[in-house]
Scaffold this motif. Structure first.
Motif, PDB file in Angstrom:
ATOM      1  N   ALA A 372     -10.295  -3.178  30.971  1.00 17.14           N
ATOM      2  CA  ALA A 372     -11.062  -3.987  31.940  1.00 17.14           C
ATOM      3  C   ALA A 372     -11.223  -3.165  33.141  1.00 17.14           C
ATOM      4  O   ALA A 372     -12.385  -3.053  33.780  1.00 17.14           O
ATOM      5  N   TYR A 373     -10.090  -2.381  33.703  1.00 20.44           N
ATOM      6  CA  TYR A 373     -10.104  -1.675  34.787  1.00 20.44           C
ATOM      7  C   TYR A 373     -11.076  -0.421  34.661  1.00 20.44           C
ATOM      8  O   TYR A 373     -11.928  -0.091  35.632  1.00 20.44           O
ATOM      9  N   ALA A 374     -11.088   0.110  33.448  1.00 14.48           N
ATOM     10  CA  ALA A 374     -12.052   1.057  33.003  1.00 14.48           C
ATOM     11  C   ALA A 374     -13.430   0.745  33.302  1.00 14.48           C
ATOM     12  O   ALA A 374     -14.294   1.424  33.504  1.00 14.48           O
ATOM     13  N   ALA A 375     -13.548  -0.536  32.613  1.00 16.37           N
ATOM     14  CA  ALA A 375     -14.964  -1.069  32.548  1.00 16.37           C
ATOM     15  C   ALA A 375     -15.622  -1.373  34.144  1.00 16.37           C
ATOM     16  O   ALA A 375     -16.773  -1.114  34.348  1.00 16.37           O
ATOM     17  N   VAL A 376     -14.956  -1.315  35.111  1.00 13.00           N
ATOM     18  CA  VAL A 376     -15.503  -1.425  36.511  1.00 13.00           C
ATOM     19  C   VAL A 376     -16.093   0.006  36.885  1.00 13.00           C
ATOM     20  O   VAL A 376     -17.430   0.054  37.417  1.00 13.00           O
ATOM     21  N   ALA A 392     -15.095  -4.590  44.348  1.00 10.63           N
ATOM     22  CA  ALA A 392     -13.529  -4.151  44.561  1.00 10.63           C
ATOM     23  C   ALA A 392     -13.204  -3.612  46.020  1.00 10.63           C
ATOM     24  O   ALA A 392     -14.066  -2.262  46.227  1.00 10.63           O
ATOM     25  N   TRP A 393     -12.470  -3.813  46.748  1.00  8.20           N
ATOM     26  CA  TRP A 393     -12.220  -3.146  47.999  1.00  8.20           C
ATOM     27  C   TRP A 393     -11.559  -1.807  47.518  1.00  8.20           C
ATOM     28  O   TRP A 393     -10.599  -1.912  46.586  1.00  8.20           O
ATOM     29  N   GLY A 394     -11.691  -0.870  48.251  1.00  8.30           N
ATOM     30  CA  GLY A 394     -11.109   0.478  48.158  1.00  8.30           C
ATOM     31  C   GLY A 394     -11.472   1.209  47.133  1.00  8.30           C
ATOM     32  O   GLY A 394     -10.924   2.211  46.589  1.00  8.30           O
ATOM     33  N   TYR A 395     -12.832   0.725  46.512  1.00 12.46           N
ATOM     34  CA  TYR A 395     -13.281   1.375  45.076  1.00 12.46           C
ATOM     35  C   TYR A 395     -13.679   2.887  45.634  1.00 12.46           C
ATOM     36  O   TYR A 395     -14.363   3.216  46.705  1.00 12.46           O
ATOM     37  N   PRO A 396     -13.516   4.044  44.783  1.00 12.47           N
ATOM     38  CA  PRO A 396     -12.905   3.822  43.356  1.00 12.47           C
ATOM     39  C   PRO A 396     -11.526   4.151  43.389  1.00 12.47           C
ATOM     40  O   PRO A 396     -10.811   4.009  42.468  1.00 12.47           O
ATOM     41  N   TYR A 397     -10.753   4.530  44.691  1.00 13.74           N
ATOM     42  CA  TYR A 397      -9.134   4.702  44.552  1.00 13.74           C
ATOM     43  C   TYR A 397      -8.523   3.731  44.336  1.00 13.74           C
ATOM     44  O   TYR A 397      -7.556   3.796  43.600  1.00 13.74           O
ATOM     45  N   SER A 398      -8.751   2.341  44.387  1.00 15.86           N
ATOM     46  CA  SER A 398      -8.034   1.216  44.315  1.00 15.86           C
ATOM     47  C   SER A 398      -8.225   1.070  42.630  1.00 15.86           C
ATOM     48  O   SER A 398      -7.027   0.695  41.956  1.00 15.86           O
ATOM     49  N   THR A 399      -9.276   1.038  42.052  1.00 18.94           N
ATOM     50  CA  THR A 399      -9.447   1.004  40.520  1.00 18.94           C
ATOM     51  C   THR A 399      -8.625   2.014  39.751  1.00 18.94           C
ATOM     52  O   THR A 399      -7.978   2.164  38.787  1.00 18.94           O
ATOM     53  N   ILE A 400      -8.874   3.379  40.299  1.00 15.58           N
ATOM     54  CA  ILE A 400      -8.317   4.322  39.548  1.00 15.58           C
ATOM     55  C   ILE A 400      -6.607   4.249  39.877  1.00 15.58           C
ATOM     56  O   ILE A 400      -5.996   4.592  38.812  1.00 15.58           O
ATOM     57  N   LEU A 401      -6.334   3.842  41.074  1.00 15.45           N
ATOM     58  CA  LEU A 401      -4.711   3.362  40.909  1.00 15.45           C
ATOM     59  C   LEU A 401      -4.212   2.645  39.759  1.00 15.45           C
ATOM     60  O   LEU A 401      -3.168   2.925  39.509  1.00 15.45           O
ATOM     61  N   THR A 402      -4.891   1.490  39.878  1.00 17.56           N
ATOM     62  CA  THR A 402      -4.382   0.505  38.779  1.00 17.56           C
ATOM     63  C   THR A 402      -4.620   1.123  37.449  1.00 17.56           C
ATOM     64  O   THR A 402      -3.538   0.911  36.737  1.00 17.56           O
ATOM     65  N   ILE A 403      -5.535   1.894  37.182  1.00 18.60           N
ATOM     66  CA  ILE A 403      -5.687   2.644  35.939  1.00 18.60           C
ATOM     67  C   ILE A 403      -4.500   3.655  35.540  1.00 18.60           C
ATOM     68  O   ILE A 403      -3.898   3.479  34.434  1.00 18.60           O
ATOM     69  N   LEU A 404      -4.164   4.352  36.473  1.00 13.51           N
ATOM     70  CA  LEU A 404      -2.795   5.315  36.359  1.00 13.51           C
ATOM     71  C   LEU A 404      -1.735   4.442  36.713  1.00 13.51           C
ATOM     72  O   LEU A 404      -0.656   4.702  35.411  1.00 13.51           O
ATOM     73  N   ALA A 407      -1.575   2.967  32.907  1.00 12.99           N
ATOM     74  CA  ALA A 407      -1.374   3.990  31.781  1.00 12.99           C
ATOM     75  C   ALA A 407       0.114   4.565  31.872  1.00 12.99           C
ATOM     76  O   ALA A 407       0.697   4.689  30.883  1.00 12.99           O
ATOM     77  N   GLY A 408       0.771   4.682  32.979  1.00 14.24           N
ATOM     78  CA  GLY A 408       2.056   4.886  33.173  1.00 14.24           C
ATOM     79  C   GLY A 408       3.010   3.796  32.496  1.00 14.24           C
ATOM     80  O   GLY A 408       3.957   4.109  31.846  1.00 14.24           O
ATOM     81  N   MET A 409       2.680   2.391  32.672  1.00  6.52           N
ATOM     82  CA  MET A 409       3.413   1.466  32.008  1.00  6.52           C
ATOM     83  C   MET A 409       3.274   1.521  30.337  1.00  6.52           C
ATOM     84  O   MET A 409       4.149   1.279  29.524  1.00  6.52           O
ATOM     85  N   PHE A 410       2.112   1.770  29.996  1.00  7.30           N
ATOM     86  CA  PHE A 410       1.809   1.928  28.468  1.00  7.30           C
ATOM     87  C   PHE A 410       2.659   3.215  27.871  1.00  7.30           C
ATOM     88  O   PHE A 410       3.256   3.022  27.042  1.00  7.30           O
ATOM     89  N   ILE A 411       2.792   4.336  28.649  1.00  7.36           N
ATOM     90  CA  ILE A 411       3.572   5.403  28.332  1.00  7.36           C
ATOM     91  C   ILE A 411       5.031   4.981  28.116  1.00  7.36           C
ATOM     92  O   ILE A 411       5.972   5.237  27.169  1.00  7.36           O
ATOM     93  N   GLY A 412       5.223   4.161  29.332  1.00  7.56           N
ATOM     94  CA  GLY A 412       7.001   3.860  29.401  1.00  7.56           C
ATOM     95  C   GLY A 412       7.201   2.915  28.260  1.00  7.56           C
ATOM     96  O   GLY A 412       8.244   2.925  27.707  1.00  7.56           O
TER      97      GLY A 412
END
Length: 445
Positions: A372-376, A392-404, A407-412
């Protein structure tokens, strides 16, 4: 269902507003987990201020994510939530996969909450001549009957139960600070000594995993976007006010509980909220906490009786399931989708071995929200001219941060729960033939 029968279906009713949106975010997020998790977090990061910092970081992650979800939901205010955005951005198969993942995640929740409710009820009334399973099915049946007539009843009950839940939390917070005696400094490690330990990074991320799990449900308003009378205005407010309310309550309840229960004691307690209630109420503390848990669970159950039916409705309407699942009665309830979701939950309650599925469900949620975040970003590139009532406020940085972060939680999770990773890979592999079969039978290409 024949063409004549399908023509008798009614549209979803556009009657919801920001009051319901806030109520469903609060009601769909805050459950009994917040009464248990403070002790587990204290065991991982045994310092008062570090515990609060972890809960604050989890809340800030939700606020970042809410901006991306608000853009998508107001851009496509459709029933069913994230799969609509993912389908639009990445195609039908991605929508099919994420939609069914989302249904599974939310479909198991009512069974879990009903079993928890029955266990707490039998603690309060041990003389009831009912088994846990029978009482859980009775709770589930009662709420299914409550929601069958239409969305107005569900909306009203959500507002009422969420309000009661918030008032109970405020009561517990106030009582902890007023009648408790400060115990947070007793035997506590300093923040620097905790951070300096070799295993702190792993403990910190484990704490964040527990906390993000406790925050799950904040996106509940997305499932009801098609029923909102002014989604462009109401939905962003619902996301942010609801998320801020949840974050504030979580921070305050942790601060209050650890104010009177030393961190060293909380770290060894399986239900630290009970210890706090015991300090305030003595022997009656467990009775108060049981009532507290019951009202919290009633509110979250009410939300999750409505959510799976909306997802199944959307999947059916898009020919990702049998067409009759998109039937809506006069009151605005996707009635057959509600019945099927009810049957699914009954099977889980009777089986009573589904608790392990919750670990899998939280893993699958990362797949759905990550897409969903990647869809933005994808839709900003492919549909720059499409109206977006909220951006989305702070786009694209806020969206990229949520994606990262996702992804970090998925790896964990992949390292901490490799079995669920294998199951997810298998589900993805077998999902494509199923997608081809279902869409071919529905006449889709």
């Amino acid at each position: 269902m024949s063409e004549k029968e399908s023509a008798t279906t009614h549209p979803l009713k556009k009657i919801l507003g920001v009051g319901f949106g806030i109520a469903v975010v609060i009601g769909g997020t805050i459950g009994a987990g917040i009464l248990r998790n403070p002790g587990e977090i204290a065991a991982l990061v045994p310092n008062y201020w570090l515990v609060l910092a972890c809960w604050l970081i989890g809340g800030l992650y939700v606020l970042l994510a809410a901006g991306s979800y608000a853009e998508l939901t107001t851009m496509m205010p459709k029933a069913g939530g994230a799969y609509n955005y993912i389908k639009r951005a990445f195609g039908d198969y991605a929508g099919f996969l994420s939609g069914w993942f989302d249904y599974f995640i939310n479909g198991i929740a009512p069974a879990y909450f009903c079993i928890a409710l029955s266990e707490y009820t039998l603690l309060l009334f041990p003389g009831l001549p009912l088994s846990t399973t029978a009482l859980a099915i009775a709770y589930l049946t009662s709420f299914a009957i409550l929601h069958a007539p239409g969305i107005r009843i569900g909306s009203a009950s959500q507002k009422i139960t969420s309000a009661i839940k918030v008032l109970l939390f405020i009561l517990l917070i106030v009582l902890c600070f007023v009648y408790g005696t400060e115990g947070k400094a007793s035997g506590e490690n300093s923040a620097l000594s905790v951070v300096g330990k070799s295993g702190f990074v792993i403990a910190f991320f484990k704490a964040l995993q527990l906390i993000t799990g406790t925050y799950n449900g904040w996106m509940s308003v997305s499932f009801f976007a098609e029923e909102d009378k002014d989604p462009g205005r109401n939905i962003p407010r619902s996301y942010f006010i609801g998320a801020l309310a949840v974050m504030s309550l979580y921070l305050l309840i942790n601060a209050a509980i650890l104010y009177i229960v030393p961190v060293s004691v909380a770290a060894k307690s399986p239900l630290v909220a009970a210890d706090a209630a015991g300090v305030i109420f003595g022997r009656k503390g467990m009775v108060f906490l049981t009532l507290f848990a019951i009202f919290s669970l009633l509110s979250i159950l009410n939300a999750y009786m409505m959510i799976p039916a909306r997802i199944l409705f959307g999947l059916s309407r898009d020919s990702y399931f049998l067409r009759f699942g998109s039937y809506v009665n006069k009151g605005g309830t996707p009635i057959y989708a509600l019945i099927l979701s009810y049957v699914f939950a009954v099977v889980l309650i009777i089986n009573s071995s589904f608790e392990q599925l919750f670990g899998l469900g939280s893993f699958m949620l990362l797949v759905v929200t990550g897409l969903a975040y990647a869809a933005v970003i994808r839709l900003r590139q492919t549909e720059p001219e499409t109206p977006r009532p909220y951006r989305a406020w702070g786009y694209p940085y806020s969206t990229i941060l949520t994606i990262l972060a996702t992804a970090g939680m998925f790896i964990g999770f992949s390292f901490s729960d490799p079995r669920s990773l294998v199951v997810i890979v298998i589900l993805i592999v077998i999902s494509y033939p199923l997608y081809r079969l279902i869409t071919r039978n529905a006449g889709r290409t």
